[in-house]
Design a protein around this motif. Sequence first.
Motif, mmCIF file in Angstrom:
data_model
loop_
_atom_site.group_PDB
_atom_site.id
_atom_site.type_symbol
_atom_site.label_atom_id
_atom_site.label_comp_id
_atom_site.label_asym_id
_atom_site.label_seq_id
_atom_site.Cartn_x
_atom_site.Cartn_y
_atom_site.Cartn_z
ATOM 1 N N LEU A 140 -9.874 0.380 0.919
ATOM 2 C CA LEU A 140 -8.554 0.134 0.325
ATOM 3 C C LEU A 140 -7.867 -1.041 1.024
ATOM 4 C CD1 LEU A 140 -6.984 1.538 -1.881
ATOM 5 C CD2 LEU A 140 -5.919 2.999 -0.162
ATOM 6 N N ARG A 175 -1.019 -1.936 -7.703
ATOM 7 C CA ARG A 175 -2.422 -1.593 -7.942
ATOM 8 C C ARG A 175 -2.504 -0.112 -8.311
ATOM 9 N NH1 ARG A 175 -5.173 -3.125 -2.514
ATOM 10 N NH2 ARG A 175 -3.345 -2.028 -1.740
ATOM 11 N N LEU A 222 -4.802 3.147 -8.157
ATOM 12 C CA LEU A 222 -5.990 3.741 -7.537
ATOM 13 C C LEU A 222 -6.444 4.910 -8.408
ATOM 14 C CD1 LEU A 222 -7.915 4.161 -5.071
ATOM 15 C CD2 LEU A 222 -6.190 5.709 -4.159
ATOM 16 N N CYS A 240 0.811 -1.222 0.000
ATOM 17 C CA CYS A 240 0.000 0.000 0.000
ATOM 18 C C CYS A 240 0.850 1.281 0.000
ATOM 19 C CB CYS A 240 -0.980 -0.015 1.193
ATOM 20 S SG CYS A 240 -2.486 0.938 0.875
ATOM 21 N N GLY A 293 -10.499 -3.378 -2.052
ATOM 22 C CA GLY A 293 -11.233 -2.534 -3.007
ATOM 23 C C GLY A 293 -11.757 -3.287 -4.224
ATOM 24 N N CYS A 333 -2.781 3.363 2.905
ATOM 25 C CA CYS A 333 -3.841 2.724 3.697
ATOM 26 C C CYS A 333 -3.844 3.297 5.112
ATOM 27 C CB CYS A 333 -3.637 1.212 3.753
ATOM 28 S SG CYS A 333 -3.826 0.430 2.162
ATOM 29 N N LEU A 355 -14.286 5.932 -6.655
ATOM 30 C CA LEU A 355 -12.949 5.329 -6.709
ATOM 31 C C LEU A 355 -12.981 3.909 -7.248
ATOM 32 C CD1 LEU A 355 -13.068 6.838 -3.529
ATOM 33 C CD2 LEU A 355 -10.690 6.747 -4.158
ATOM 34 N N SER A 356 -11.876 3.534 -7.910
ATOM 35 C CA SER A 356 -11.723 2.119 -8.277
ATOM 36 C C SER A 356 -10.254 1.745 -8.146
ATOM 37 C CB SER A 356 -12.245 1.843 -9.684
ATOM 38 O OG SER A 356 -11.739 2.781 -10.561
ATOM 39 N N LEU A 357 -10.033 0.462 -7.957
ATOM 40 C CA LEU A 357 -8.682 -0.047 -7.729
ATOM 41 C C LEU A 357 -8.434 -1.137 -8.763
ATOM 42 C CD1 LEU A 357 -6.503 0.528 -5.605
ATOM 43 C CD2 LEU A 357 -7.399 -1.379 -4.277
#
Length: 374
Positions: A92, A125, A127, A54, A96, A80, A115-117
């Motif tokens: 998160l 990843r 974000l 993260c 997610g 995070c 939001l999307s991951l």
Amino acid sequence: MYPSPVVKTSPAAPAPVRPVADVRRVRRLAAQFRALRDAVAALPDAVVLLDDACRILWLNPAAGTLLGLTRPEHLYTDLCQQLGDSAIGPWLRTGGDAPLDDVPAPHDAQVRLALSLIPVGARQRLLLARDISTRARLEQMRRDFVANVSHELRTPLTVIHGYLELLDPEDVPQLAGVLGDMRGQSKRMAQIVEDLLTLSRLETQSGFSEEPVAMAPLLATLRREAEVLSQGRHRVILENESEADLLGSLKDLHSAFSNLVSNAERYTPSGGSIRIRWERLADGRGAFSVIDTGYGIPAHHISRLTERFYRVSSSRSRELGGTGLGLSIVKHALGMHQAQIQISSEPGQGSTFTALFPGERLLPARAADPGVQP
Ligand code: ADP
């Protein structure tokens, strides 16, 4: 003359000469990389690349405006942890998986984000965060407008309906038909207003007080209601196959389930059957189903049935007392319980509407408690 001293030097290693084609390719790739980086930097959406711990590996300028993250301060810090218990932090931290829609930005609650991951390779990843404040404001205006109009209409409609009930058709036999129509229409309008108010409440309430909902008495109530509505026109069958109760809102679950039951009654001709079923599936989920042998629904309508005022046949729905809002109410009430609706149907054969509840909502059944009967 002295001979000039001879200085022995070892010959310099020749610099590797790259073929011209290679040099051009490297330059072209570097230019493409810069163009790509500049394009991502210019995006109005926040883009943050995270590693598997993260940590922030890269971010574009919009991440500053939308998420309050800047370079170089936040590079390699744990996102995070920084987002803590905000609406985004837990999402998160838990991976997610599903996109997160309409949440306040961490540093400014007036800004609403979607939001999307996205997984990038095995360990990174991406974000993505988009400012949806304008859309959220318009959506709020629409909700307020519908709720206010419905509230304003409720009182005059109750008064009109009350006066119509007072008029006795026997006093004015020549107007008996008209009076009957007026009563029917005012009842329909009142039902539409009530359904709109229910939908507004479901849409605006952010949480609800959860209680153990005893399924056995709720199912018995639904069966009684179906029999009253049906007035002997259908065979009503109850199959309680599960020992489980539900954790949720009794009022909203009752509203969702009875909408499904009243639809089955409405769209099943006399002589048909309505089966109300509650079971625990092999995967641990709870399934509440209403299975009818009615008109059925052509496949191309199914995905749109939960839209407000969407009807397969407007005339049939109106004639049978429908408002076109029942399945929207069902969808919202189930959504509050993280439950999904599944619809399968065969025109001319009948339909099955199933509400699927996650296993975490199922509780061991308690002895029937008269206090929780709807
Ligand atoms: P309505 O008040 O018109 O019944 P709903 O939102 O409850 O509105 O349902 C939307 C439409 O879905 C209905 O108008 C009807 O065409 C169709 N529908 C719903 N339930 C059934 C069912 N059990 N059998 C056949 N059609 C159904």
